[in-house]
Design an enzyme around this catalytic site. Structure first.
Site, PDB file in Angstrom:
ATOM      1  N   ASP A  89      39.153  45.172  43.678  1.00 48.60           N
ATOM      2  CA  ASP A  89      39.256  45.591  45.080  1.00 48.60           C
ATOM      3  C   ASP A  89      40.469  44.972  45.792  1.00 48.60           C
ATOM      4  O   ASP A  89      40.904  43.875  45.452  1.00 48.60           O
ATOM      5  CB  ASP A  89      37.967  45.175  45.808  1.00 48.60           C
ATOM      6  N   HIS A 145      47.804  50.404  44.230  1.00 47.88           N
ATOM      7  CA  HIS A 145      47.058  50.831  43.039  1.00 47.88           C
ATOM      8  C   HIS A 145      47.891  50.603  41.780  1.00 47.88           C
ATOM      9  O   HIS A 145      47.384  50.174  40.754  1.00 47.88           O
ATOM     10  CB  HIS A 145      46.649  52.306  43.159  1.00 47.88           C
ATOM     11  N   SER A 166      34.570  54.917  41.882  1.00 46.47           N
ATOM     12  CA  SER A 166      33.123  55.025  42.128  1.00 46.47           C
ATOM     13  C   SER A 166      32.736  56.440  42.526  1.00 46.47           C
ATOM     14  O   SER A 166      33.601  57.254  42.896  1.00 46.47           O
ATOM     15  CB  SER A 166      32.709  54.051  43.231  1.00 46.47           C
ATOM     16  N   ARG A 199      49.526  52.934  50.034  1.00 52.98           N
ATOM     17  CA  ARG A 199      48.403  52.439  49.236  1.00 52.98           C
ATOM     18  C   ARG A 199      48.643  52.626  47.736  1.00 52.98           C
ATOM     19  O   ARG A 199      48.204  51.825  46.915  1.00 52.98           O
ATOM     20  CB  ARG A 199      47.112  53.146  49.667  1.00 52.98           C
ATOM     21  N   LEU A 231      36.971  43.463  21.644  1.00 54.29           N
ATOM     22  CA  LEU A 231      36.523  43.600  23.037  1.00 54.29           C
ATOM     23  C   LEU A 231      36.001  45.012  23.338  1.00 54.29           C
ATOM     24  O   LEU A 231      36.691  45.996  23.062  1.00 54.29           O
ATOM     25  CB  LEU A 231      37.710  43.296  23.973  1.00 54.29           C
ATOM     26  N   ARG A 287      44.758  47.285  50.908  1.00 57.82           N
ATOM     27  CA  ARG A 287      45.114  46.289  51.934  1.00 57.82           C
ATOM     28  C   ARG A 287      46.347  45.487  51.526  1.00 57.82           C
ATOM     29  O   ARG A 287      47.200  45.163  52.339  1.00 57.82           O
ATOM     30  CB  ARG A 287      43.917  45.346  52.165  1.00 57.82           C
TER      31      ARG A 287
HETATM   32  C1  FPP Z   1      39.862  49.337  45.227  1.00 58.85           C
HETATM   33  O1  FPP Z   1      40.929  49.025  46.082  1.00 58.85           O
HETATM   34  C2  FPP Z   1      40.368  49.906  44.027  1.00 58.85           C
HETATM   35  C3  FPP Z   1      40.101  51.158  43.578  1.00 58.85           C
HETATM   36  C4  FPP Z   1      39.253  52.129  44.290  1.00 58.85           C
HETATM   37  C5  FPP Z   1      40.672  51.650  42.350  1.00 58.85           C
HETATM   38  C6  FPP Z   1      40.971  50.619  41.307  1.00 58.85           C
HETATM   39  C7  FPP Z   1      42.011  51.191  40.464  1.00 58.85           C
HETATM   40  C8  FPP Z   1      43.002  50.535  39.839  1.00 58.85           C
HETATM   41  C9  FPP Z   1      43.125  49.089  39.768  1.00 58.85           C
HETATM   42  C10 FPP Z   1      44.063  51.289  39.141  1.00 58.85           C
HETATM   43  C11 FPP Z   1      43.663  52.454  38.312  1.00 58.85           C
HETATM   44  C12 FPP Z   1      42.625  52.192  37.286  1.00 58.85           C
HETATM   45  C13 FPP Z   1      42.803  52.241  35.952  1.00 58.85           C
HETATM   46  C14 FPP Z   1      41.630  52.028  35.041  1.00 58.85           C
HETATM   47  C15 FPP Z   1      44.093  52.468  35.331  1.00 58.85           C
HETATM   48  P1  FPP Z   1      40.945  49.738  47.484  1.00 58.85           P
HETATM   49  O2  FPP Z   1      41.823  50.915  47.404  1.00 58.85           O
HETATM   50  O3  FPP Z   1      39.549  50.041  47.918  1.00 58.85           O
HETATM   51  O4  FPP Z   1      41.576  48.625  48.369  1.00 58.85           O
HETATM   52  P2  FPP Z   1      41.211  48.328  49.889  1.00 58.85           P
HETATM   53  O5  FPP Z   1      39.770  47.890  49.905  1.00 58.85           O
HETATM   54  O6  FPP Z   1      42.153  47.238  50.230  1.00 58.85           O
HETATM   55  O7  FPP Z   1      41.445  49.590  50.645  1.00 58.85           O
END
Ligand code: FPP
Length: 266
Positions: free
Chosen positions: A43, A60, A88, A56, A154, A47
């Site tokens: 997470d 990512h 999710s 954003r 793993l 931000r």
């Molecule tokens: C939460 O941060 C993160 C996600 C919803 C996606 C996580 C994805 C990755 C790390 C990259 C892609 C995944 C793979 C497996 C290659 P947020 O966007 O909710 O951040 P925020 O809470 O600061 O808005």
């Protein structure tokens, strides 16, 4: 010029401090008492990027870098199971553009990394309703599963279109079907039977859940499996999470007293 050189020297010395700290953390870690299963809610990407005045998507992409580093360290430490929350069942509420970026990053990650993951004996196990992902993401997941299915190192669970409640509904439906088909009696429904119908079937429950970014929520992640999991929360945003942070979490875990509802033996 002098200023710039000073900047570089400063950066180098921070890097040196980081390396020393990592070495020290590694030295303190008891390799015989590592968790068998680590779960991570990745997470804070958004931000982190916004704070830097960036879109954003920049966060990512940086989050993928953190993921790569974490998987590498898990392999080095010979951890048995790693589960990451990548997308999710609720993430579909995000703007279409962000969803597309996340799916494209997933596809890019899988095609780019699969050979190295396989060379490191990593098996990819997707968790979630994969049939609802866009076609190119489904194809990439299928490819990664197929290429890594015989690997014995793993187990890398990637939660994609995953929700803990949806997983429990899936289990309830499958068990209900077994009852209808006469393959199971009501008395045979127990913890083992339910666990058999989860995406983590055959795997131990997570010993440690890591949530970066300062939020204190479970966010519909592994609702059944987290019953006795130790939580490690940090304000560090996922893109800044790396080897040092994972080692800190593991060390902290090793200091915990796990009683599983019982009493501590001495
Ligand atoms: C939460 O941060 C993160 C996600 C919803 C996606 C996580 C994805 C990755 C790390 C990259 C892609 C995944 C793979 C497996 C290659 P947020 O966007 O909710 O951040 P925020 O809470 O600061 O808005």
């Amino acid at each position: 010029m002098f200023k710039r050189l000073r900047g570089i020297r400063c950066k180098n010395s921070i890097q040196q401090d980081d390396n020393n700290l990592e070495k020290e953390l590694m030295r303190q870690l008891d390799l015989s008492r590592l968790p068998a299963h680590v779960a991570i809610i990745m997470d804070g990407n958004g931000r982190w990027a916004t704070k830097k005045g960036m879109p954003r998507s920049f966060g990512h992409r940086a989050g993928v870098k953190s993921l790569r580093e974490v998987v590498k360290l898990c392999v080095e430490l010979k951890l048995k199971h790693l589960t990451v929350y990548a997308f999710s069942t609720e993430n579909w509420k995000r703007p279409r553009e962000e969803i597309n970026i996340l799916m494209n990053l997933l596809v890019e990650y899988l095609y780019k990394e699969i050979d190295e993951l396989c060379a490191n004996n990593v098996r990819i196990n997707p968790m979630g309703i994969i049939s609802e992902l866009p076609e190119h993401a489904r194809e990439a997941v299928t490819m990664a599963v197929r290429k890594s299915e015989n690997n014995t190192g793993l187990v890398f669970n990637v939660a994609l279109n995953y929700g803990g409640r949806a997983e429990l509904i899936k289990a309830a439906k499958e068990i209900g079907q077994k009852l209808v088909d006469g393959e199971l009696t009501i008395d045979e429904i127990n913890e083992q039977e339910i666990a058999r119908h989860l995406y983590t079937a055959g795997q131990p429950d997570p010993d440690l859940l890591i949530r970066p970014s300062g939020d204190y929520r479970v966010s519909n992640f592994l609702l059944w499996q987290l019953a006795y999991t130790e939580f490690w929360l940090t304000d560090t945003m996922w893109p800044d999470f790396g080897r040092k942070e994972l080692l800190q979490a593991l060390l902290d875990y090793q200091r915990r007293e796990r009683r599983f509802g019982g009493l501590l033996h001495n």
